[in-house]
Design a protein around this motif. Structure first.
Motif, PDB file in Angstrom:
ATOM      1  N   ARG A  24     -25.025   9.408  10.175  1.00  0.00           N
ATOM      2  CA  ARG A  24     -26.212  10.295   9.139  1.00  0.00           C
ATOM      3  C   ARG A  24     -26.692  11.801   8.619  1.00  0.00           C
ATOM      4  O   ARG A  24     -26.696  11.503   6.937  1.00  0.00           O
ATOM      5  N   GLN A  25     -25.601  12.247   9.233  1.00  0.00           N
ATOM      6  CA  GLN A  25     -25.560  14.265   8.607  1.00  0.00           C
ATOM      7  C   GLN A  25     -25.059  14.093   8.105  1.00  0.00           C
ATOM      8  O   GLN A  25     -25.113  14.648   7.001  1.00  0.00           O
ATOM      9  N   LEU A  46     -36.051   7.681  16.725  1.00  0.00           N
ATOM     10  CA  LEU A  46     -35.252   9.573  17.428  1.00  0.00           C
ATOM     11  C   LEU A  46     -34.595   9.781  16.595  1.00  0.00           C
ATOM     12  O   LEU A  46     -34.113  11.178  16.744  1.00  0.00           O
ATOM     13  N   GLN A  47     -33.481   9.323  15.712  1.00  0.00           N
ATOM     14  CA  GLN A  47     -33.312   9.679  14.595  1.00  0.00           C
ATOM     15  C   GLN A  47     -33.672  10.396  13.616  1.00  0.00           C
ATOM     16  O   GLN A  47     -32.756  11.714  13.497  1.00  0.00           O
ATOM     17  N   GLU A  48     -34.668  10.160  13.059  1.00  0.00           N
ATOM     18  CA  GLU A  48     -35.738  11.442  12.209  1.00  0.00           C
ATOM     19  C   GLU A  48     -35.870  12.488  12.530  1.00  0.00           C
ATOM     20  O   GLU A  48     -35.667  13.752  12.236  1.00  0.00           O
ATOM     21  N   GLU A  75     -26.543  12.431   5.218  1.00  0.00           N
ATOM     22  CA  GLU A  75     -26.935  13.349   3.806  1.00  0.00           C
ATOM     23  C   GLU A  75     -27.147  14.144   3.092  1.00  0.00           C
ATOM     24  O   GLU A  75     -27.251  14.431   2.162  1.00  0.00           O
ATOM     25  N   PHE A 106     -25.890   3.640  24.703  1.00  0.00           N
ATOM     26  CA  PHE A 106     -26.467   3.940  23.986  1.00  0.00           C
ATOM     27  C   PHE A 106     -26.940   5.239  23.322  1.00  0.00           C
ATOM     28  O   PHE A 106     -26.673   5.385  22.111  1.00  0.00           O
ATOM     29  N   ALA A 133     -35.739   3.781  18.241  1.00  0.00           N
ATOM     30  CA  ALA A 133     -33.983   3.981  17.576  1.00  0.00           C
ATOM     31  C   ALA A 133     -33.970   5.150  16.200  1.00  0.00           C
ATOM     32  O   ALA A 133     -33.863   6.302  16.778  1.00  0.00           O
ATOM     33  N   PHE A 191     -34.395  13.822  15.387  1.00  0.00           N
ATOM     34  CA  PHE A 191     -33.305  14.865  15.796  1.00  0.00           C
ATOM     35  C   PHE A 191     -32.882  15.510  14.853  1.00  0.00           C
ATOM     36  O   PHE A 191     -32.479  16.570  14.431  1.00  0.00           O
ATOM     37  N   ALA A 192     -32.784  14.713  13.318  1.00  0.00           N
ATOM     38  CA  ALA A 192     -32.512  15.318  12.431  1.00  0.00           C
ATOM     39  C   ALA A 192     -33.359  15.965  11.694  1.00  0.00           C
ATOM     40  O   ALA A 192     -33.122  17.210  11.520  1.00  0.00           O
ATOM     41  N   TYR A 208     -32.314  19.078  14.067  1.00  0.00           N
ATOM     42  CA  TYR A 208     -31.756  19.822  13.236  1.00  0.00           C
ATOM     43  C   TYR A 208     -31.742  20.811  12.650  1.00  0.00           C
ATOM     44  O   TYR A 208     -31.390  21.797  12.141  1.00  0.00           O
ATOM     45  N   ARG A 209     -32.560  20.737  11.191  1.00  0.00           N
ATOM     46  CA  ARG A 209     -32.858  21.240  10.281  1.00  0.00           C
ATOM     47  C   ARG A 209     -33.852  21.994  10.887  1.00  0.00           C
ATOM     48  O   ARG A 209     -33.742  23.862   9.546  1.00  0.00           O
ATOM     49  N   PHE A 254     -25.876   8.811  14.118  1.00  0.00           N
ATOM     50  CA  PHE A 254     -26.794  10.471  13.983  1.00  0.00           C
ATOM     51  C   PHE A 254     -25.490  11.516  13.029  1.00  0.00           C
ATOM     52  O   PHE A 254     -26.718  12.246  12.054  1.00  0.00           O
ATOM     53  N   PHE A 277     -25.439   6.099  19.979  1.00  0.00           N
ATOM     54  CA  PHE A 277     -26.661   7.075  18.625  1.00  0.00           C
ATOM     55  C   PHE A 277     -26.484   8.732  18.381  1.00  0.00           C
ATOM     56  O   PHE A 277     -26.821   8.465  17.304  1.00  0.00           O
TER      57      PHE A 277
END
Lengths: 203, 174
Positions: free
Chosen positions: B34-35, A62-64, B38, B23, A59, A66-67, A70-71, B31, B27
């Motif tokens: 988190r964005q 996966l966050q990393e 950040e 999930f 998990a 997609f981040a 996205y960038r 996300f 998720f």
């Protein structure tokens, strides 16, 4: 013959749809990127989970992934399909993660997906295939499979995950990993041979 | 049929290790969170940097040029800092009364003067003019202002300047 889930052809046919979503995401439409996340999360989850054998790591990773996507999506030029691109990012980040984890910690191989035991399709397959999966507890089977996968080197585990578990074709794996098809076939052969020695009593 | 068909069939069972249905939405919510965090964490400096790079991107400046340019600016800044540092180290550091003696003769011309023939001629002419004015004033016979000088001139009978002969002035101590 067994039905193949997540056929790569399905992903290829949806590449036009992906292109539209990517263009919208490049124009700043965050909902379009959300749709891409929804579409690829289950597929990438399977890939990352089978590489790491740990749900929490999966998990987080996966966050990393997609981040990072996205960038970088504005720089995506469409030379390859989005599907190949996001898979390449995922494989590279997962391999880097495994290298770091290998240096600092040992993963628990007992970390099995308990949800699978209640999956009716899984139970059906495992109980029907008595000739393949002999008298073995489902939980024990998961542990054995995970342990066998973790015995493989990262390169071998990657091709087994992409080919046997995810159902990609050799040429697609070749594009994702940036190696020749011959290398993919060679790695698969050695990986299967190693797995056979570890799981010999189950087949 | 592949010789590893059985083992492949066994490995394929891992396909069922899929995430739960909710999930993906969970998720996605994480996300988004988190964005947002950040974006908040991004410092003003990084925002400035991002804007600068975006500006140069829009100018179609190749990214490869930007890196050496930044490196050059950085090197120049370091060189400048080191140069200033070494100058400060050689001088007496901020002493109001300097330990080093002042030079005996300071240049009279300002630091920004230009040495040219024309300027020298003009200065020479001006000096001659001033000398002429002084001489003419010297030889003027103003009785009200310089009675003693008049006496001297009348005694000696010549028109030599007072300063040249240094004659004692009568009644100076009175």
């Amino acid at each position: 013959m067994e039905t193949v889930i997540d056929k790569p052809t399905a992903a290829a046919s949806s590449s036009a749809e992906d292109r539209i979503l990517v263009e919208r995401a490049q124009d700043g439409d965050t909902r379009a990127f959300d749709d891409l996340v929804r579409k690829y999360t289950p597929k990438l989850y399977g890939m990352v989970y089978n590489m790491t054998s740990n749900r929490e790591d999966t998990a987080d990773l996966l966050q990393e992934i997609f981040a990072k996507a996205y960038r970088s999506v504005k720089r995506f030029q469409g030379k390859s399909s989005f599907y190949t691109w996001i898979y390449s990012i995922s494989v590279n980040m997962t391999l880097n993660f495994l290298k770091k984890r290998g240096r600092y910690a040992k993963v628990s191989l007992d970390d099995v997906d308990s949800g699978i035991q209640n999956d009716p399709e899984f139970v059906k397959v495992t109980t029907a295939a008595r000739d393949t999966v002999r008298e073995v507890n489902i939980n024990e089977l998961q542990k054995r499979l995970n342990a066998a996968m973790m015995k493989l080197s990262e390169d071998h585990r990657t091709v087994v995950t992409l080919y046997d578990i995810q159902g990609h074709q050799h040429n697609e794996i070749s594009k994702i990993l940036g190696v020749s098809e011959g290398t993919v076939r060679s790695r698969l052969f050695y990986a299967h041979r190693i797995l056979q020695t570890y799981l010999e009593d189950l087949v | 049929m592949s010789e590893f068909e059985d083992i492949q069939r066994l490995i394929r069972l891992k396909r069922f290790e899929a995430p739960k249905e909710d999930f993906v939405e969970d998720f996605l919510a994480k996300f988004h969170e988190r964005q947002r965090s950040e974006m908040l964490r991004q410092s003003s400096l990084s925002l400035l940097w991002e804007r600068v790079t975006t500006y140069f991107d829009d100018l179609v400046a190749p990214r490869m040029v930007l890196v050496p340019a930044v490196a050059c600016v950085g090197l120049l800044a370091i060189w400048g800092a080191m140069n200033i540092g070494s100058n400060n180290a050689s001088d007496a550091p901020f002493n109001l009364a300097s330990s080093q003696p002042m030079p005996a003769v300071m240049p009279k011309q300002p630091a920004f003067s230009v040495d040219s023939q024309l300027i020298r001629e003009v200065e020479n002419d001006r000096a001659l003019e001033i000398e002429g004015i002084l001489l003419s004033r010297h030889f003027e016979t103003d009785n009200t202002l310089q009675p003693e000088i008049v006496d001297v001139v009348s005694v000696s009978g010549s028109a030599s300047p007072v300063s040249a002969e240094l004659q004692p002035v009568a009644g100076f101590n009175r």
